[in-house]
Design an enzyme around this catalytic site. Structure first.
Site, PDB file in Angstrom:
ATOM      1  N   HIS A 185      27.097  26.537 -34.371  1.00  2.00           N
ATOM      2  CA  HIS A 185      28.503  26.146 -33.752  1.00  2.00           C
ATOM      3  C   HIS A 185      29.528  27.587 -33.806  1.00  2.00           C
ATOM      4  O   HIS A 185      30.086  27.710 -33.259  1.00  2.00           O
ATOM      5  CB  HIS A 185      28.907  24.877 -34.228  1.00  2.00           C
ATOM      6  CG  HIS A 185      28.545  24.048 -33.474  1.00  2.00           C
ATOM      7  ND1 HIS A 185      28.779  23.793 -32.181  1.00  2.00           N
ATOM      8  CD2 HIS A 185      27.838  22.816 -34.031  1.00  2.00           C
ATOM      9  CE1 HIS A 185      28.175  22.834 -31.563  1.00  2.00           C
ATOM     10  NE2 HIS A 185      27.612  22.196 -32.647  1.00  2.00           N
ATOM     11  N   GLU A 427       6.975  53.387  -4.618  1.00  2.00           N
ATOM     12  CA  GLU A 427       7.263  54.565  -5.773  1.00  2.00           C
ATOM     13  C   GLU A 427       6.350  55.712  -5.555  1.00  2.00           C
ATOM     14  O   GLU A 427       6.226  56.800  -6.573  1.00  2.00           O
ATOM     15  CB  GLU A 427       7.312  53.699  -7.047  1.00  2.00           C
ATOM     16  CG  GLU A 427       5.937  52.854  -7.320  1.00  2.00           C
ATOM     17  CD  GLU A 427       5.853  52.351  -8.656  1.00  2.00           C
ATOM     18  OE1 GLU A 427       6.530  52.756  -9.765  1.00  2.00           O
ATOM     19  OE2 GLU A 427       5.257  51.287  -8.798  1.00  2.00           O
ATOM     20  N   ASP A 451       9.436  56.695 -10.515  1.00  6.70           N
ATOM     21  CA  ASP A 451       8.061  57.213 -10.381  1.00  6.70           C
ATOM     22  C   ASP A 451       8.022  57.966  -8.930  1.00  6.70           C
ATOM     23  O   ASP A 451       7.614  59.090  -8.517  1.00  6.70           O
ATOM     24  CB  ASP A 451       7.099  56.257 -10.143  1.00  6.70           C
ATOM     25  CG  ASP A 451       6.498  55.670 -11.743  1.00  6.70           C
ATOM     26  OD1 ASP A 451       6.572  56.737 -12.541  1.00  6.70           O
ATOM     27  OD2 ASP A 451       5.549  54.934 -11.923  1.00  6.70           O
ATOM     28  N   ARG A 461       8.140  63.276 -15.879  1.00  4.32           N
ATOM     29  CA  ARG A 461       9.709  62.833 -16.525  1.00  4.32           C
ATOM     30  C   ARG A 461       9.389  62.964 -17.770  1.00  4.32           C
ATOM     31  O   ARG A 461      10.458  62.454 -18.649  1.00  4.32           O
ATOM     32  CB  ARG A 461      10.002  61.447 -15.664  1.00  4.32           C
ATOM     33  CG  ARG A 461       9.331  60.284 -16.076  1.00  4.32           C
ATOM     34  CD  ARG A 461       9.966  59.212 -15.111  1.00  4.32           C
ATOM     35  NE  ARG A 461       9.034  58.001 -14.689  1.00  4.32           N
ATOM     36  CZ  ARG A 461       8.781  56.957 -15.375  1.00  4.32           C
ATOM     37  NH1 ARG A 461       9.566  56.744 -16.215  1.00  4.32           N
ATOM     38  NH2 ARG A 461       8.065  55.896 -15.139  1.00  4.32           N
ATOM     39  N   CYS A 498      14.993  49.293  -7.521  1.00  3.19           N
ATOM     40  CA  CYS A 498      15.207  48.675  -9.057  1.00  3.19           C
ATOM     41  C   CYS A 498      14.982  49.845  -9.980  1.00  3.19           C
ATOM     42  O   CYS A 498      14.858  49.816 -11.116  1.00  3.19           O
ATOM     43  CB  CYS A 498      14.046  47.633  -9.139  1.00  3.19           C
ATOM     44  SG  CYS A 498      12.398  48.210  -8.774  1.00  3.19           S
TER      45      CYS A 498
END
Lengths: 536, 88
Positions: A185, A427, A451, A461, A498
């Protein structure tokens, strides 16, 4: 000193120990039946008074806090207590105050032993009402009070919900307790009040004396006692920065992302766990644009079963509160190997055996995941997304496995969601270039810029030496993105993004102008992207 | 007597707040409600015993309604589970 940070923020103030008087069994034996009846009457009076106190607090408390107190009121009304307390008074001739303590104790112990975090936290409620009744019966003064003045950091062995709600919020800067955990709590009420809190400090906390200058970091759990001026100044700056940022986030959290001329944009979060979902909602995410499922498969030595997967997807969906959740099927290989699948080391893992390519080869594994998702689908609103699709042919085969999953579930008479949309992550350049063809057979697109960028520009990358060449703003990447958005629009299917670019404030306006209306990103980026959308 | 099974959609399961609301709802009808999970049973007038059932999210709970207003109570509980427990 260090404990567990349970409510973020920096608090600076003076220590004040909030000590609870000890509740001790008196051992008094009642003389006769008259005394027994008198104690029963006293008990009933104490219950009425306790409920009265809680209701008075509820009247001034916030909605969430009042709900916590309401649980306690209902617990006090539970007929099980009276039965047990009266039995002890009558049979053992003990006064009501002793009977209350002895009745409460085993219940506290039972709840403390429970597996479930939420139920375990109920032990604190039971202790709290027990103390409240005892206090009434023993004639102790009400509540624990702060001395005058502002800027107190409340230090205690443990704090009950009513202690915290009863404290004058304007005069408290933070909380430190010896006991407690993330779901206690102390943690919940501190978060409701936006005050930093550190719990589970243990014995170390006794070194703190009333009036000590304290700094507490409600995130890291660090507590500093009488720090030097230089350190104090550093934490003051940190505190101001935190407050400014939180104010910004809060002012935006419940605002819908709409441009000034009224175009609606959906901002969603990329998540990987049930805990992430919680955080995503706190940043105002309207859904999940990417649920990574790899975590479920990593750090273990065999494939997760259908049941394990089902439970995970179900829990995420239950927490989503009906918001849309896009589940990406297994995306392993490349930089995310799985030892137990025995995948051979490859020369070019990013161009190799990974993601949907593994799934279409290992149908058993794919079918298990799809069955789990379809079954979990009845608990919320979800979509299935395939990563690394490079051709229409692959999409067709993948969809055929979804159909197979539906059939097997139907035959077995297992409950599942039949109408889950099935889409494609764009991608690979070949997918973007054939977006018109894919759009005819996919229910939605989601652009994975990480990608897409590395494949379009032929830039690894992970390779730091060529990091400067990795540029998602390269016209080639942007053209593929635009092409995907346009083809999706032409076919009338939703297009989202995304990849990392979706959370990059430098790209927000550009992507919006290209027609993108669904952005999914790390939850913490949502407020900043929202601020830009609101200004468009 | 009417017996009904409900699925608990709240991820936290039957935790304190929905359980409190359920106890209050049961009190509005002239009916005795028993909750069953597995071999354990709890009377719906005791919040304590409902919590002790330890019902988790995604699990089912069986309620038995017995009394003159059992039909009305079942309707109210149908509504309660449909409306409330999703948000909690």
């Amino acid at each position: 000193m260090k404990g567990i940070g349970v409510s973020p923020g920096i608090a600076i103030g003076r220590a004040y120990w909030l000590r609870q008087r000890e509740a001790r069994v008196s051992g008094i034996v009642l003389a006769d039946a008259v005394a027994v009846e008198a104690e029963k009457v006293k008990y009933r009076g104490a219950v009425v008074a306790a409920i009265g106190e809680l209701e008075a607090m509820m009247a001034t408390a916030g909605k969430e806090e009042a709900a916590i107190l309401e649980v306690q009121v209902e617990l006090l009304r539970d007929p099980a207590w009276e039965e047990e307390v009266f039995r002890r008074i009558g049979e053992h001739l003990m006064p009501a105050r002793d009977a209350v303590l002895l009745t409460i104790a085993p219940f506290v112990e039972m709840f403390e032993k429970m597996e479930d975090d939420y139920l375990r936290a109920r032990a604190a409620d039971i202790k709290d009402i027990g103390w409240r009744l005892f206090r009434q019966l023993a004639g102790f003064p009400a509540g624990r009070h702060l001395p005058d003045g502002k800027g107190w950091i409340v230090v205690a062995e443990d704090l009950t919900p009513s202690d915290m709600i009863g404290l004058d919020a304007g005069r408290v800067e933070g909380f430190i307790t010896q006991a407690g955990g993330k779901t206690s709590h102390t943690a919940i009420v501190a978060r409701l009040r936006g005050l930093p809190a550190v719990v589970a400090m243990g014995k170390a906390l006794v070194a703190v004396a009333d009036g000590d200058e304290l700094v507490l970091d409600g995130e890291s759990g660090v507590v500093l006692v009488n720090p030097p001026a230089k350190v104090l100044a550093k934490y003051r700056r940190k505190r101001n920065e935190f407050l400014r940022r939180r104010q910004m986030l809060e002012s935006l959290k419940d605002r819908v992302a709409v441009t000034r001329d009224g175009v609606r944009v959906h901002l969603e979060a990329n998540i990987a766990s049930v805990e992430d979902m919680e955080q995503a909602l706190s940043y105002g995410a309207e859904g999940v644009g990417l649920l990574r499922t790899e975590l479920l498969f990593m750090e273990r030595d065999q494939l997760p079963t259908e049941e394990e997967q089902f439970t995970f997807y179900k829990n995420v969906l239950l927490r989503s509160g009906g918001r849309p959740v896009t589940i990406r099927t297994l995306d392993i290989g490349g930089d995310k190997p799985l030892p137990y699948l025995g995948l051979p080391k490859e020369e070019n893992p990013f161009l190799g055996y990974r993601a949907i390519r593994i799934c279409l080869d290992r149908r058993d594994l794919f079918l298990t995941q799809l069955r789990a998702i379809l079954r979990a689908g009845v608990f919320g609103s979800c979509r299935i997304m395939f990563p690394m699709i490079g051709s229409v042919e692959e999409l067709r085969v993948a969809k055929a496995v979804v159909a197979e999953a539906r059939e097997t579930l139907t035959v077995e008479g297992v409950d599942f969601a039949a109408d889950i949309p099935v889409g494609v992550m764009i991608e690979i350049p070949s997918a973007a270039l054939t977006a018109d063809l894919l759009a005819k057979e996919a229910d939605f697109f989601s652009i994975g810029t990480n990608d897409l960028c590395q494949y379009t520009l032929a830039v690894d990358r992970m390779n730091e030496k060529i990091a400067a060449l990795y540029d998602p703003f390269h016209p080639a990447v942007l053209r593929l993105i635009r092409m995907t958005i346009e083809e999706g629009q032409r076919a009338g299917i939703p297009v989202g993004m995304c990849g990392e670019l979706a959370g990059d404030v430098a790209a927000t306006k550009l992507l919006f102008d290209m027609g993108l209306r669904e952005f999914s990103m790390a939850a913490a980026s949502i407020p900043e992207v929202k601020a830009i959308i609101l200004g468009l | 007597m009417i017996t009904k099974e409900y699925l608990i959609l709240a991820p936290e399961g039957m935790h304190a707040r929905p359980a409190t609301a359920m106890v209050k709802l049961a009190k509005q009808f002239a009916v005795v409600v028993q909750a069953k999970k597995g071999v354990k049973t709890a009377k719906l007038n005791s919040l304590l015993s409902i919590l002790s059932l330890g019902i988790k999210g995604g699990e089912a709970v069986v309620l038995e309604f017995d009394g003159v207003e059992e039909t009305a109570a079942v309707a109210a509980f149908d509504d309660f589970f449909a409306q409330n427990l999703k948000d909690w």
